[in-house]
Design an enzyme around this catalytic site. Structure first.
Site, PDB file in Angstrom:
ATOM      1  N   GLU A 159      -9.050 -13.888  -0.166  1.00 46.19           N
ATOM      2  CA  GLU A 159      -8.215 -14.120   1.009  1.00 46.19           C
ATOM      3  C   GLU A 159      -8.820 -15.220   1.870  1.00 46.19           C
ATOM      4  O   GLU A 159     -10.014 -15.201   2.179  1.00 46.19           O
ATOM      5  CB  GLU A 159      -8.083 -12.815   1.805  1.00 46.19           C
ATOM      6  CG  GLU A 159      -7.245 -12.983   3.054  1.00 46.19           C
ATOM      7  CD  GLU A 159      -6.804 -11.651   3.645  1.00 46.19           C
ATOM      8  OE1 GLU A 159      -6.402 -10.761   2.867  1.00 46.19           O
ATOM      9  OE2 GLU A 159      -6.873 -11.498   4.864  1.00 46.19           O
ATOM     10  N   ASP A 191       2.301   2.013   3.415  1.00 48.73           N
ATOM     11  CA  ASP A 191       3.342   1.162   4.008  1.00 48.73           C
ATOM     12  C   ASP A 191       4.724   1.666   3.666  1.00 48.73           C
ATOM     13  O   ASP A 191       5.684   1.416   4.406  1.00 48.73           O
ATOM     14  CB  ASP A 191       3.308  -0.272   3.447  1.00 48.73           C
ATOM     15  CG  ASP A 191       1.930  -0.853   3.385  1.00 48.73           C
ATOM     16  OD1 ASP A 191       1.137  -0.531   4.276  1.00 48.73           O
ATOM     17  OD2 ASP A 191       1.648  -1.627   2.442  1.00 48.73           O
ATOM     18  N   ASP A 229      -4.992 -12.853  10.392  1.00 50.18           N
ATOM     19  CA  ASP A 229      -3.918 -12.801   9.391  1.00 50.18           C
ATOM     20  C   ASP A 229      -2.702 -13.634   9.782  1.00 50.18           C
ATOM     21  O   ASP A 229      -1.576 -13.135   9.874  1.00 50.18           O
ATOM     22  CB  ASP A 229      -3.475 -11.346   9.153  1.00 50.18           C
ATOM     23  CG  ASP A 229      -4.545 -10.526   8.449  1.00 50.18           C
ATOM     24  OD1 ASP A 229      -5.228 -11.080   7.582  1.00 50.18           O
ATOM     25  OD2 ASP A 229      -4.668  -9.324   8.767  1.00 50.18           O
ATOM     26  N   ASP A 239     -10.104 -11.314  11.936  1.00 52.34           N
ATOM     27  CA  ASP A 239      -9.125 -11.461  10.859  1.00 52.34           C
ATOM     28  C   ASP A 239      -7.713 -11.419  11.450  1.00 52.34           C
ATOM     29  O   ASP A 239      -7.085 -10.370  11.489  1.00 52.34           O
ATOM     30  CB  ASP A 239      -9.345 -10.310   9.866  1.00 52.34           C
ATOM     31  CG  ASP A 239      -8.608 -10.503   8.553  1.00 52.34           C
ATOM     32  OD1 ASP A 239      -8.133 -11.624   8.302  1.00 52.34           O
ATOM     33  OD2 ASP A 239      -8.515  -9.540   7.781  1.00 52.34           O
ATOM     34  N   HIS A 241     -10.669 -14.048   4.983  1.00 50.33           N
ATOM     35  CA  HIS A 241     -11.921 -13.341   4.686  1.00 50.33           C
ATOM     36  C   HIS A 241     -13.027 -14.340   4.349  1.00 50.33           C
ATOM     37  O   HIS A 241     -14.199 -14.119   4.680  1.00 50.33           O
ATOM     38  CB  HIS A 241     -11.732 -12.376   3.513  1.00 50.33           C
ATOM     39  CG  HIS A 241     -10.721 -11.303   3.774  1.00 50.33           C
ATOM     40  ND1 HIS A 241     -10.411 -10.334   2.855  1.00 50.33           N
ATOM     41  CD2 HIS A 241      -9.949 -11.042   4.863  1.00 50.33           C
ATOM     42  CE1 HIS A 241      -9.487  -9.518   3.351  1.00 50.33           C
ATOM     43  NE2 HIS A 241      -9.190  -9.936   4.578  1.00 50.33           N
ATOM     44  N   GLU A 259     -11.063  -7.131  -3.566  1.00 45.93           N
ATOM     45  CA  GLU A 259     -10.813  -8.149  -2.541  1.00 45.93           C
ATOM     46  C   GLU A 259     -12.007  -8.235  -1.595  1.00 45.93           C
ATOM     47  O   GLU A 259     -12.233  -7.341  -0.774  1.00 45.93           O
ATOM     48  CB  GLU A 259      -9.538  -7.793  -1.769  1.00 45.93           C
ATOM     49  CG  GLU A 259      -9.162  -8.825  -0.733  1.00 45.93           C
ATOM     50  CD  GLU A 259      -7.799  -8.549  -0.087  1.00 45.93           C
ATOM     51  OE1 GLU A 259      -6.908  -8.007  -0.772  1.00 45.93           O
ATOM     52  OE2 GLU A 259      -7.645  -8.861   1.096  1.00 45.93           O
ATOM     53  N   ASP A 314      -0.669 -12.189   3.076  1.00 44.56           N
ATOM     54  CA  ASP A 314      -1.201 -11.008   3.762  1.00 44.56           C
ATOM     55  C   ASP A 314      -1.225 -11.357   5.254  1.00 44.56           C
ATOM     56  O   ASP A 314      -2.252 -11.298   5.914  1.00 44.56           O
ATOM     57  CB  ASP A 314      -2.599 -10.715   3.210  1.00 44.56           C
ATOM     58  CG  ASP A 314      -3.110  -9.355   3.633  1.00 44.56           C
ATOM     59  OD1 ASP A 314      -2.441  -8.717   4.462  1.00 44.56           O
ATOM     60  OD2 ASP A 314      -4.176  -8.948   3.158  1.00 44.56           O
ATOM     61  N   HIS A 351       0.882  -1.173   0.000  1.00 47.69           N
ATOM     62  CA  HIS A 351       0.000   0.000   0.000  1.00 47.69           C
ATOM     63  C   HIS A 351       0.918   1.220   0.000  1.00 47.69           C
ATOM     64  O   HIS A 351       2.010   1.176   0.579  1.00 47.69           O
ATOM     65  CB  HIS A 351      -0.816   0.126   1.281  1.00 47.69           C
ATOM     66  CG  HIS A 351      -1.710  -1.005   1.647  1.00 47.69           C
ATOM     67  ND1 HIS A 351      -1.287  -2.100   2.346  1.00 47.69           N
ATOM     68  CD2 HIS A 351      -3.038  -1.178   1.462  1.00 47.69           C
ATOM     69  CE1 HIS A 351      -2.307  -2.916   2.562  1.00 47.69           C
ATOM     70  NE2 HIS A 351      -3.386  -2.386   2.033  1.00 47.69           N
TER      71      HIS A 351
END
Ligand code: XLS
Ligand code: NI
Ligand code: NI
Length: 434
Positions: A267, A103, A308, A306, A270, A231, A338, A100
């Site tokens: 994902e 980031d 991750d 989430d 998700h 997404e 991710d 992103h």
């Protein structure tokens, strides 16, 4: 060599019997499977945000990590962070990364300042990508962290936020294009609502559809050849996100005439949040020819949010890749982690081990999936289960109507006998491969 990674050697393939925790046991990039090296099947990508920008905070406490590029509020530290990131890409031998805008550079407080910082840092990336040989799988804009986006980006009630978001996505598409990115992703973190009491959902969806059409127009205008991806995620941070799951996104894309222009970045975590399995989401997308790329990070099944986590469940990953392989592979997409460390995993070694493990689990899952495809057992079971539909009567029925079907049921005395779905037998079959 940056200080942070100075004690870490490039990760090598040690084979399944190696006891070295920092070696690959299953991922040999050059190993060929179904006529293609693992590297090209899996197309691994490191997520810049979790691996380098996330500081180890959770809703109850802040930073736990200490990194040489903190605090992340200067361009000098953004360059330090980039030096380490590319060093890690080299150590892991990953072909791709994703980022992103937020980031890779600190917020500049205005659009022109953000744009110039983005340009500066991506110019810094260019030669490093060449030198290390890492490519950009996708770029994206973070339109959910800054307070200006608290009520959404393209779906914000305030048209000035729509404008700021549009300008931001334009700049991120420019940066992605400049770096040869192979996709551009839009994840609608706050494109949704907290309460319907203050939300005009129909209007917000129309704005989101218009925004995405502008993304596609701009892609063609600048000659970006990558794939535009959305997404799906059902909630978090918004209470309800418009891109709820694959099926919802596909309906949305069709409504706004985007079904031939936009695909899905799915994902694992998700899917779980939406109450699906990951293979369900992949199968929904592949049945419509809309699988774009995958974010291969799982959730914790007890906590219900989430989390991750890096993938660590081979049977789950195997079923996901089974559907990917069956549909012809990832195309311009890849396998993006991710995924973040647990906040107690403080060391550089933890960060490397997390990726090594994730890559290994995926390689093992992919090999199991390929073996099942080559063996053909699941396909055979499917064709037997649906064999009735190969008969001329069944095919003709789909071209007929209720009245003639009813006549045939009476004339032929059709009275179906249920047949076993053989689920346990098929589960046992899968267990031979994973
Ligand atoms: C968050 C999303 C995000 C996207 C990129 O849950 O997965 O990380 O992949 O914005
Ligand atoms: Ni996520
Ligand atoms: Ni994601």
């Amino acid at each position: 060599m940056t200080d942070f990674l100075k004690d870490i050697a490039p990760v090598k393939f040690g084979g399944p019997d190696s006891t070295d925790p920092m070696a690959f046991h299953h991922y040999d990039a050059d190993e060929t499977l179904m006529g293609k090296p693992l590297r090209d099947h899996l197309r691994f990508a490191v997520a810049y945000w979790h691996s380098f920008a996330w500081e180890g905070g959770d809703p109850f406490g802040g930073q736990t990590f200490q990194r040489p590029w903190y605090p992340q509020d200067t361009m000098e530290n953004a360059r330090k962070k980039a030096d380490t990131a590319f060093e890690m890409f080299r150590i892991l031998g990953v072909p791709y990364f994703c980022f992103h805008d937020a980031d890779i550079h600190p917020d500049g407080g205005s659009f022109p300042e953000n744009e110039s910082r983005l340009k500066e840092i991506t110019d810094y990336f260019g030669p490093k990508m060449e030198e290390v040989g890492t490519k950009l799988l996708w770029g994206t804009a973070n339109m959910f962290s800054h307070r200006r986006y608290m009520s959404g980006a393209s779906t914000n009630p305030d048209p000035d936020v729509f404008a700021f978001a549009a300008a931001t996505v334009k700049s991120c598409m420019d940066a992605t294009h400049k770096l040869g990115g192979e996709n551009y992703v839009l994840w609608g973190g706050r494109e949704g609502y907290e309460t319907l009491i203050n939300t005009d959902m129909g209007q917000e969806l129309d704005h989101m559809g218009r925004f995405l059409n502008m993304v596609v127009d701009y892609k063609h205008k600048i000659g970006f050849k990558g794939t535009i991806l959305v997404e799906p995620k059902p909630q978090e941070p918004s209470k309800h996100q418009y891109d709820y799951d694959a099926a919802t996104c596909i309906g949305f894309l069709r409504k706004y005439g985007l079904e031939n222009e936009v695909k899905l970045n799915l994902e694992q975590g998700h899917a779980i949040l939406a109450g699906h399995t990951f293979e369900h989401e992949i199968a929904v997308a592949t049945s419509e020819g809309m699988l774009g790329s995958i974010d291969m990070n799982r959730n914790d099944y007890q906590s219900g949010w989430d989390t991750d986590q890096f993938p660590n469940n081979v049977p789950e990953v195997a079923l996901a890749y089974y559907h990917v392989l069956k549909s012809g592979g990832l195309g311009t997409g890849g396998t993006n982690f991710d995924a973040k460390l647990r906040r107690q995993s403080l060391d550089a070694e933890d960060l490397i081990a997390a990726h090594v493990g994730g890559m290994d689990v995926c390689a093992r899952g992919l090999k199991a999936a390929a073996a099942m495809i080559e063996d053909g057992g699941l396909e055979k079971a499917l064709s037997e289960r649906y064999a009735g539909w190969d008969t001329p009567e069944a095919k003709a029925m789909l071209e007929s109507d209720f009245a003639s079907i009813a006549e045939r049921v009476v004339a032929e005395g059709i009275n179906p006998e249920p047949r076993s779905g053989r689920q346990e037998i098929l589960e046992n079959y899968i267990n031979r491969f994973v």
